[in-house]
Design an enzyme around this catalytic site. Structure first.
Site, mmCIF file in Angstrom:
data_model
loop_
_atom_site.group_PDB
_atom_site.id
_atom_site.type_symbol
_atom_site.label_atom_id
_atom_site.label_comp_id
_atom_site.label_asym_id
_atom_site.label_seq_id
_atom_site.Cartn_x
_atom_site.Cartn_y
_atom_site.Cartn_z
ATOM 1 N N SER A 135 0.832 -1.050 -0.077
ATOM 2 C CA SER A 135 0.033 0.054 -0.053
ATOM 3 C C SER A 135 0.974 1.280 -0.130
ATOM 4 O O SER A 135 1.761 1.381 0.948
ATOM 5 C CB SER A 135 -1.032 0.057 1.280
ATOM 6 O OG SER A 135 -1.574 1.253 1.336
ATOM 7 N N LYS A 161 -1.255 -0.852 -4.255
ATOM 8 C CA LYS A 161 -2.337 0.052 -4.008
ATOM 9 C C LYS A 161 -1.735 1.263 -3.843
ATOM 10 O O LYS A 161 -0.994 1.656 -3.023
ATOM 11 C CB LYS A 161 -2.942 -0.547 -2.514
ATOM 12 C CG LYS A 161 -4.109 0.363 -2.077
ATOM 13 C CD LYS A 161 -4.816 -0.538 -0.871
ATOM 14 C CE LYS A 161 -4.730 0.367 0.537
ATOM 15 N NZ LYS A 161 -5.516 -0.504 1.361
ATOM 16 N N LYS A 163 -3.054 5.364 -2.396
ATOM 17 C CA LYS A 163 -3.821 5.921 -1.606
ATOM 18 C C LYS A 163 -4.220 7.158 -2.566
ATOM 19 O O LYS A 163 -3.436 7.843 -3.161
ATOM 20 C CB LYS A 163 -3.327 6.293 -0.331
ATOM 21 C CG LYS A 163 -3.009 5.422 0.813
ATOM 22 C CD LYS A 163 -4.276 4.679 1.008
ATOM 23 C CE LYS A 163 -3.979 3.983 2.344
ATOM 24 N NZ LYS A 163 -5.284 3.329 3.147
ATOM 25 N N ASP A 188 -7.294 3.200 -3.042
ATOM 26 C CA ASP A 188 -7.960 3.248 -1.651
ATOM 27 C C ASP A 188 -8.271 4.762 -1.280
ATOM 28 O O ASP A 188 -7.273 5.495 -1.071
ATOM 29 C CB ASP A 188 -7.093 2.586 -0.627
ATOM 30 C CG ASP A 188 -7.855 2.510 0.686
ATOM 31 O OD1 ASP A 188 -8.933 3.261 1.023
ATOM 32 O OD2 ASP A 188 -7.240 1.873 1.654
ATOM 33 N N GLU A 213 -11.110 1.058 -3.238
ATOM 34 C CA GLU A 213 -11.393 0.720 -1.896
ATOM 35 C C GLU A 213 -12.148 2.023 -1.249
ATOM 36 O O GLU A 213 -11.760 3.098 -1.247
ATOM 37 C CB GLU A 213 -10.109 0.235 -1.321
ATOM 38 C CG GLU A 213 -10.304 -0.194 0.251
ATOM 39 C CD GLU A 213 -9.019 -0.701 0.822
ATOM 40 O OE1 GLU A 213 -7.964 -0.911 -0.156
ATOM 41 O OE2 GLU A 213 -8.761 -0.649 2.017
ATOM 42 N N ASP A 238 -13.990 -1.173 3.124
ATOM 43 C CA ASP A 238 -13.079 -1.425 4.369
ATOM 44 C C ASP A 238 -13.638 -1.016 5.523
ATOM 45 O O ASP A 238 -14.231 -1.758 6.255
ATOM 46 C CB ASP A 238 -11.700 -0.820 3.924
ATOM 47 C CG ASP A 238 -10.429 -0.994 5.203
ATOM 48 O OD1 ASP A 238 -10.948 -1.206 6.074
ATOM 49 O OD2 ASP A 238 -9.518 -0.202 4.931
ATOM 50 N N LYS A 262 -10.098 -6.987 7.673
ATOM 51 C CA LYS A 262 -8.974 -6.870 8.509
ATOM 52 C C LYS A 262 -9.513 -7.435 9.754
ATOM 53 O O LYS A 262 -10.504 -6.648 10.472
ATOM 54 C CB LYS A 262 -8.856 -5.225 8.711
ATOM 55 C CG LYS A 262 -8.371 -4.629 7.606
ATOM 56 C CD LYS A 262 -8.087 -3.143 7.974
ATOM 57 C CE LYS A 262 -7.478 -2.233 6.794
ATOM 58 N NZ LYS A 262 -7.381 -0.840 6.808
ATOM 59 N N GLY A 290 -4.549 -4.397 6.089
ATOM 60 C CA GLY A 290 -3.382 -4.172 7.129
ATOM 61 C C GLY A 290 -3.616 -2.919 7.870
ATOM 62 O O GLY A 290 -4.172 -2.030 7.291
HETATM 63 O O1 OSB Z 1 -7.293 1.943 4.783
HETATM 64 O O2 OSB Z 1 -6.135 0.069 4.086
HETATM 65 C C1 OSB Z 1 -6.275 1.151 4.861
HETATM 66 C C2 OSB Z 1 -2.998 1.548 6.828
HETATM 67 C C3 OSB Z 1 -3.538 2.102 8.233
HETATM 68 C C4 OSB Z 1 -5.055 2.427 8.192
HETATM 69 C C5 OSB Z 1 -5.800 2.066 7.176
HETATM 70 C C6 OSB Z 1 -5.207 1.548 5.875
HETATM 71 C C7 OSB Z 1 -3.896 1.218 5.995
HETATM 72 C C8 OSB Z 1 -3.169 0.684 4.670
HETATM 73 C C9 OSB Z 1 -1.910 0.093 4.996
HETATM 74 O O3 OSB Z 1 -3.551 0.930 3.613
HETATM 75 C C10 OSB Z 1 -1.830 -1.316 4.865
HETATM 76 C C11 OSB Z 1 -0.878 -2.232 5.523
HETATM 77 O O4 OSB Z 1 0.198 -2.276 4.734
HETATM 78 O O5 OSB Z 1 -0.835 -2.720 6.755
HETATM 79 MG MG MG Z 2 -8.625 0.740 3.443
#
Ligand code: OSB
Ligand code: MG
Length: 369
Positions: A135, A161, A163, A188, A213, A238, A262, A290
């Site tokens: 991510s 992924k 952001k 995301d 996402e 999510d 998650k 995650g």
């Molecule tokens: O929205 O998936 C998410 C990290 C912290 C809070 C929310 C998210 C995320 C990530 C990172 O996208 C996921 C990871 O590598 O642990």
């Molecule tokens: Mg997410």
């Protein structure tokens, strides 16, 4: 079984680089780490809360109070025969699912170690390796983004992924897609858009994404159903899916084509497994998200991702993507085929490096029966 002793600590473990989403920045892991002891064995769990209430309502401060004052005393009073019983111990507790999950994970680990069974085997896992991706946070500009993605592709990640947020969505996604035409790519938004931006989101349909996402509000399901009808790309929920019931509502309303599970967000592995089964039945693929966990929480995520309907790559990157040094002695490393190997040792298989964990602990309490 009666839990004899519970140790709870709150930690601060800096990331190798700040992680920026559509709405906030994370500089370090601020989890709660839970250790349960009973019958001569112990189990470890991580409640991967953030520093502030930006992803969900929980923070390290709220989880710390919940864990000490409410959850640990409830668990010390209870008698549990299986890890699934922890869910029932906490049914009277509203919300606070990440704090609850920290204890639930530790109970799975404890039972696994006592019974000599790996967490993956206990959960019904069917794979020895799980597909993973990385991510990538919001970057200062497209040049920086291409550099960061390039380094991950070089390291072996075959799914990325991005952001996104308004002003950082179409162009960065286009740039990555044009540079890597065959990369498995998804985005995301962490709840930053509203339904009246549907036309802008529909432009993402051009980039052959696996999924988009959580574009809309963290607690919305209804508008996501409306938005899904205007997009070709599957929406993946999510934040909105905090329980098996929420998953059922989303499936019934056709609010998404994919769900990110998650286990921490839904209160633990018992609820996560229920959502997995429900989605398998409905033909909805799932993947394991995650929360930038340490090796303790990551091990639970890897075990969960070994279940059969986890058919898309997880946000479960190698330990070195997050930390210079992890709190476990057996950090996860990326295999050449963009997978992580599922531990086969009893419980999560995580071997906690207690001296190093102590060095990143801000505060610790011990509770006994
Ligand atoms: O929205 O998936 C998410 C990290 C912290 C809070 C929310 C998210 C995320 C990530 C990172 O996208 C996921 C990871 O590598 O642990
Ligand atoms: Mg997410």
């Amino acid at each position: 079984m009666k839990i004899e002793r519970i140790e709870i600590r709150r930690i601060e473990l800096p990331f190798v680089a700040p992680f920026e989403t559509s709405g906030w920045r994370e500089l370090a892991n601020h989890s709660l780490i839970v250790r349960l002891q009973a019958e001569g064995a112990e189990g470890w769990g991580e409640a991967p809360v953030g520093a502030g209430p930006w992803y969900n309502e929980e923070t390290q401060a709220t989880a710390w109070v919940m864990a000490r004052q409410i959850l640990a005393p409830m668990l010390l009073e209870a008698s549990i025969a299986r890890p699934e019983d922890v869910d029932a111990v906490f049914t009277r507790v509203r919300g606070n699912r990440m704090a609850r999950a920290g204890f639930e994970f530790a109970a799975w680990d404890l039972f696994g170690r006592l019974e000599g069974r790996s967490l993956s085997a206990m959960l019904g896992g069917t794979r020895a390796q799980v597909d993973v991706g990385v991510s990538v946070g919001v970057q200062p500009d497209i040049e920086a983004l291409l550099r960061v993605v390039s380094a991950y592709v070089e390291a072996g990640y075959r799914r990325v992924k991005l952001k996104i947020k308004p002003g950082w969505d179409i162009e960065p996604t286009r740039a990555v897609r044009e540079t890597w035409p065959n990369l498995r790519l998804q985005v995301d938004a962490n709840s930053i858009y509203s339904l009246d931006q549907a036309d802008q989101l529909a432009q993402l349909d051009a980039f052959d994404l696996l999924l988009i996402e959580q574009p809309l509000a963290h607690d919305d399901i209804v508008d996501h159903a409306k938005l899904q009808r205007r997009l070709r790309t599957p929406i993946c929920l999510d934040e909105s899916i905090v329980s098996p019931e929420h998953a059922r509502w989303a499936i019934e309303l056709q609010a998404c084509g994919v769900i990110n599970i998650k286990p921490s967000r839904v209160g633990g592995l018992t609820a996560a497994r229920q959502i997995h089964a429900m989605c398998a039945e409905a033909g909805i693929p799932v993947w394991c998200g995650g929360m930038l966990e340490t090796g303790i929480g990551r091990a639970a995520n890897v075990a969960l991702a070994s279940l059969p309907n986890f058919s898309l790559p997880g946000d479960i990157s190698a330990s070195d993507r997050y930390f210079q040094r992890d709190v476990v002695r057996s950090p996860f490393v990326l295999n050449a085929d963009s997978t992580l190997s599922v531990p086969t040792a009893p419980g999560t298989g995580a071997e906690v490096d207690e001296a190093f964990l102590d060095s990143v602990t801000l505060e610790k309490v011990d509770l006994t029966r």
